[in-house]
Design a protein around this motif. Structure first.
Motif, short mmCIF file in Angstrom:
data_model
loop_
_atom_site.label_atom_id
_atom_site.label_comp_id
_atom_site.label_asym_id
_atom_site.label_seq_id
_atom_site.Cartn_x
_atom_site.Cartn_y
_atom_site.Cartn_z
N ASP A 499 0.86 -1.18 0.00
CA ASP A 499 0.00 0.00 0.00
C ASP A 499 0.90 1.23 0.00
N PRO A 500 0.97 1.96 -1.11
CA PRO A 500 1.90 3.10 -1.17
C PRO A 500 1.61 4.18 -0.13
N GLU A 501 0.40 4.23 0.40
CA GLU A 501 0.07 5.22 1.42
C GLU A 501 0.55 4.78 2.80
N ARG A 502 0.73 3.50 3.02
CA ARG A 502 1.14 2.98 4.33
C ARG A 502 2.58 2.46 4.34
N ASP A 503 3.09 2.02 3.15
CA ASP A 503 4.41 1.40 3.09
C ASP A 503 5.37 2.27 2.28
N GLU A 504 6.51 2.59 2.90
CA GLU A 504 7.54 3.33 2.16
C GLU A 504 8.24 2.42 1.15
N SER A 505 8.30 1.12 1.47
CA SER A 505 8.91 0.14 0.58
C SER A 505 8.25 -1.21 0.84
N PHE A 506 8.70 -2.20 0.12
CA PHE A 506 8.13 -3.54 0.30
C PHE A 506 8.50 -4.12 1.66
N GLU A 507 9.56 -3.58 2.25
CA GLU A 507 9.93 -4.02 3.61
C GLU A 507 8.83 -3.66 4.60
N GLY A 508 8.19 -2.51 4.40
CA GLY A 508 7.06 -2.14 5.26
C GLY A 508 5.90 -3.11 5.08
N THR A 509 5.69 -3.57 3.85
CA THR A 509 4.64 -4.56 3.60
C THR A 509 4.96 -5.86 4.34
N ARG A 510 6.24 -6.22 4.34
CA ARG A 510 6.64 -7.43 5.06
C ARG A 510 6.38 -7.28 6.55
N ASN A 511 6.67 -6.12 7.11
CA ASN A 511 6.44 -5.90 8.55
C ASN A 511 4.96 -6.06 8.89
N ARG A 512 4.09 -5.52 8.06
CA ARG A 512 2.65 -5.65 8.33
C ARG A 512 2.22 -7.11 8.19
N SER A 513 2.84 -7.82 7.24
CA SER A 513 2.53 -9.24 7.08
C SER A 513 2.97 -10.02 8.32
N ASP A 514 4.15 -9.68 8.87
CA ASP A 514 4.64 -10.37 10.06
C ASP A 514 3.72 -10.11 11.26
N VAL A 515 3.24 -8.87 11.38
CA VAL A 515 2.31 -8.55 12.48
C VAL A 515 1.06 -9.40 12.37
N SER A 516 0.53 -9.52 11.15
CA SER A 516 -0.65 -10.35 10.91
C SER A 516 -0.37 -11.81 11.22
N MET A 517 0.84 -12.26 10.86
CA MET A 517 1.21 -13.66 11.12
C MET A 517 1.33 -13.93 12.61
N TYR A 518 1.95 -13.00 13.36
CA TYR A 518 2.09 -13.20 14.81
C TYR A 518 0.74 -13.20 15.52
N GLU A 519 -0.20 -12.42 15.02
CA GLU A 519 -1.56 -12.46 15.58
C GLU A 519 -2.18 -13.83 15.37
N ASN A 520 -1.96 -14.36 14.15
CA ASN A 520 -2.48 -15.69 13.85
C ASN A 520 -1.77 -16.75 14.68
N LYS A 521 -0.49 -16.58 14.90
CA LYS A 521 0.30 -17.52 15.70
C LYS A 521 -0.22 -17.55 17.14
N SER A 522 -0.52 -16.35 17.65
CA SER A 522 -1.06 -16.26 19.01
C SER A 522 -2.41 -16.94 19.10
N ASN A 523 -3.25 -16.74 18.10
CA ASN A 523 -4.58 -17.37 18.10
C ASN A 523 -4.46 -18.89 18.04
N ILE A 524 -3.52 -19.39 17.26
CA ILE A 524 -3.33 -20.84 17.17
C ILE A 524 -2.89 -21.40 18.51
#
Length: 535
Positions: A499-524
Motif C-alpha cells: 500500500d503506497p500510502e502505508r508502506d515506504e517500501s516492500f519491507e514495510g509490507t513485510r512488517n505488516r505481514s509479520d504482524v498479521s502472522m504473529y496475531e495468527n500464531k497467538s490465536n493458534i
C-alpha cells in the motif's frame, strides 16, 4: 551421464569410423581393380606449335576396333581428335563468364574400326598450362573407367571422411551449444573441414569421372578455395583464445575484398580465376601465418597450454603439406592435393577431437556450476529458495506495486525437536514446507528465510485468492494431522498487500505481514491451549 559416456567413447568412435572407411576404400579399390584395366601407350610423333598446342599421332592398327579407346587426362585444354583426318571427338565447350576453361577431364576417344592413324590436338586455354605432360592409355571404355576410379578411390574416401567429420562437428556443435556456452571453435573447424573436404573430393579422379560438368566443378573448386581462409582464421582465433579483436577483422576484410576482386575479373572477362589463383594461394598462406603468429604470441607470453601444443603439431603438418602441394601445383607435378588430404585428415582428427573434448568438459563444468548455483540459492533441507535468494530478489525488486507478502511460522517446531529429536524436527520442516509450496508456489516464489520462518512473495496480488489459499492450507494441515503417526503441524500465516500510502517500501509490507502472522500464531497457540485443557 550421457556427457561422460560421450567423453569416454568419443576417441574410439572417431578411430573406428576412420578405420572402417579406410578399409572400405581399400576393399573397393581391390574389387574395382579386378574389373578395370588399361595399358599405357605412347604417340608415334609429337608436334609442338607456336601457340602452345601439341599434336599427337598414333598408328591405330594395333588397337583399332569400336570398343578400343585412347584415354588421357587434360587440364584446362581444348581437345580435338581425328581418325584419318575426320573429326571423331572434341572437348571444346567453355563456360563463358564462368570461365574460358574446359576444366579438368578424362577423355575417352573411341577408335573406329579400320582406322590407320589417330591424331589428337591439345590447345591450352591458359599460357601457364602450355606443354603439359600427357600420358595416354588404351583399353575398353568401361574397363578404363573402373581402372581410373580404382586408382583414386582411396583419396576419394579420405576426402569424403573429411567432409563427414566436418559436418559431424557442425551437427555436434549445434547439439551441445544448446546445453552450454562452448564457443564457436568447433563450428568454425567443422565449416573449414567441410569446405576443404568437398574441394579435395572434387579434385580426385573419381569425381572427375562422376561429375561430367567440369566447368561448374572447376568454378566451384576456386570458390571453395577462396572460402577456406575465413573459417580457418576464426577457428584459430577462438581455439587458441588469444583475445585478438582487430587483426582477424582485417584478414576477414582482405579475404572478402580478394573474393570480390577475383570474381569481378572473372565475370567481366578480364582474367579467369585460374589466372588469379596466386591471390587465393596467398590468402591461404596468410591464414597459416596467422596461426603461426598466434602460437608465437602464446609462446612469448608463456601461455603454451594443451591447445597450443596440439595446434603446433597440426600447424607443422598442415604447413608442410600446403607448401608442398602449392609447389607441386606450380611445377605441374601430380595431384593438386596429393599430400594435403591425408595430412589434413590427421589435422582434423587431432584438433577436432581436442575441440570436441573441450566442449564436453565445458558442458560438464557448466552442469556442475549450475548445481552449485542451485545449492547457493536453494535450501538443502526443504528444496525451497533460501535466504540468499530472498535477499537477492528483494535487492533486485524495481517496484513493489501490486505485490503481496505472505509470512509463515511453524508453531510447535521447538517442542517437536525437544520431544522427538532433530530428525523428526527435520521431517516436520519438510512436510510443512511441502504444504506451503503446494498451495502458494503457483502465485509466487516461496522461501525459507529462517529456522522455522517461511515467506512467499506474490507478484500479482490481484490474481491470488489469499483467503481461499489459507483455507486450503488449513485443510491440508488437518489431512496431514489426521494420521496419528505424524507429529501435528500448525502453520501460522499472515499477509499484507503493498500500500503506497502505508508502506515506504516492500519491507514495510513485510512488517505488516509479520504482524498479521504473529496475531495468527497467538490465536493458534490459544486454540491449542484450550484443546489441551479440555483433554
Amino acid at each position: 551421464m550421457l556427457i561422460r559416456r560421450i567423453k569416454r567413447w568419443m576417441p574410439y568412435l572417431v578411430i573406428a569410423a576412420g578405420l572402417a572407411l579406410i578399409l572400405l576404400a581399400y576393399a573397393a579399390n581391390f574389387k574395382i581393380t579386378e574389373f578395370g584395366s588399361m595399358d599405357e601407350t605412347s604417340p608415334d610423333t609429337t608436334t609442338r606449335q607456336a601457340d602452345g598446342s601439341e599434336i599427337f599421332s598414333f598408328a591405330a592398327e594395333d588397337y583399332g576396333g569400336m570398343q578400343k579407346n585412347i584415354v588421357f587426362f587434360t587440364n584446362h585444354q581444348l581437345v580435338w581428335a581425328y581418325a584419318d583426318g575426320k573429326p571423331i571427338y572434341e572437348n571444346t565447350r567453355t563456360g563463358g563468364i564462368w570461365g574460358r576453361t574446359t576444366g579438368s577431364h578424362w577423355n575417352f576417344v573411341a577408335v573406329p574400326y579400320g582406322t590407320k592413324e589417330i591424331k589428337i590436338k591439345l590447345t591450352p586455354v591458359y599460357q601457364n598450362v602450355r606443354y603439359q605432360d600427357c600420358t595416354f592409355y588404351t583399353g575398353k571404355e568401361q574397363e578404363a573407367f573402373y581402372k581410373i576410379f580404382a586408382q583414386s578411390v582411396i583419396t576419394f574416401f579420405v576426402s569424403a571422411l573429411i567432409v563427414i567429420l566436418g559436418f559431424g562437428m557442425i551437427v555436434y556443435w549445434c547439439i551441445v551449444h544448446r546445453k552450454a556456452e562452448i564457443g564457436n571453435s568447433l563450428l568454425h573447424l567443422g565449416m573449414f573441414s567441410a569446405i576443404f573436404g568437398v574441394w579435395s573430393a572434387n579434385e580426385t579422379d573419381a569425381m572427375m569421372l562422376i561429375v561430367r560438368d567440369r566447368i561448374a566443378a572447376s568454378f566451384m573448386a576456386y570458390i571453395l578455395l577462396m572460402l577456406m581462409g575465413i573459417p580457418f582464421v576464426l577457428f584459430v582465433r577462438e581455439f587458441l583464445n588469444i583475445g585478438d579483436r582487430k587483426l582477424w577483422k582485417v584478414l576477414f576484410a582482405i579475404n572478402t575484398c580478394e573474393m570480390v576482386f577475383v570474381l569481378g575479373l572473372q565475370f567481366f572477362g578480364i582474367a579467369d580465376m585460374k589466372e588469379t589463383l596466386w591471390l587465393t594461394h596467398m590468402m591461404l598462406c596468410i591464414a597459416l601465418f596467422y596461426m603461426i603468429g598466434c602460437l608465437l604470441y602464446k609462446a612469448f607470453r608463456h601461455q603454451i597450454d594443451r591447445h597450443a601444443k596440439i595446434s603446433t603439431v597440426g600447424m607443422i603438418l598442415l604447413s608442410a603439406a600446403t607448401v608442398t602441394d602449392i609447389v607441386l601445383y606450380y611445377r605441374h607435378i601430380g595431384d593438386a592435393d596429393l599430400f594435403g588430404r591425408f595430412v589434413f585428415l590427421a589435422f582434423v582428427l587431432m584438433l577436432g577431437y581436442e575441440a570436441a573434448f573441450y566442449a564436453v568438459d565445458t558442458i560438464e563444468k557448466g552442469r556442475k556450476a549450475k548445481v552449485y548455483e542451485e545449492l547457493a540459492i536453494h535450501d538443502v533441507l526443504t528444496g525451497l529458495y533460501n535466504r540468499n535468494a530472498y535477499m537477492e530478489d528483494m535487492s533486485q525488486m524495481k517496484s513493489a506495486r501490486g505485490k503481496m507478502f505472505v509470512s509463515f511460522d511453524l508453531n510447535n517446531l521447538k517442542e517437536c525437536n525437544d520431544e522427538h529429536g532433530h530428525v523428526e524436527g527435520d521431517t516436520y520442516l519438510r512436510n510443512a514446507a511441502r504444504i506451503i509450496e503446494k498451495i502458494f508456489d503457483p502465485y509466487g516464489k516461496v522461501y525459507r528465510i529462517g529456522g522455522d520462518e517461511f515467506c512467499c512473495i506474490v507478484e500479482h496480488a490481484a490474481r491470488c485468492p489469499i483467503l481461499f489459499c489459507i483455507e486450503v492450507m488449513r485443510t491440508e494441515e488437518e489431512k496431514y494431522n489426521s494420521d496419528p503417526e505424524h507429529y501435528p503441524i500448525h502453520i501460522a500465516c499472515g499477509y499484507a498487500q503493498f500500500d503506497p500510502e502505508r508502506d515506504e517500501s516492500f519491507e514495510g509490507t513485510r512488517n505488516r505481514s509479520d504482524v498479521s502472522m504473529y496475531e495468527n500464531k497467538s490465536n493458534i497457540k490459544q486454540k491449542m491451549h484450550i484443546e489441551d485443557s479440555r483433554r
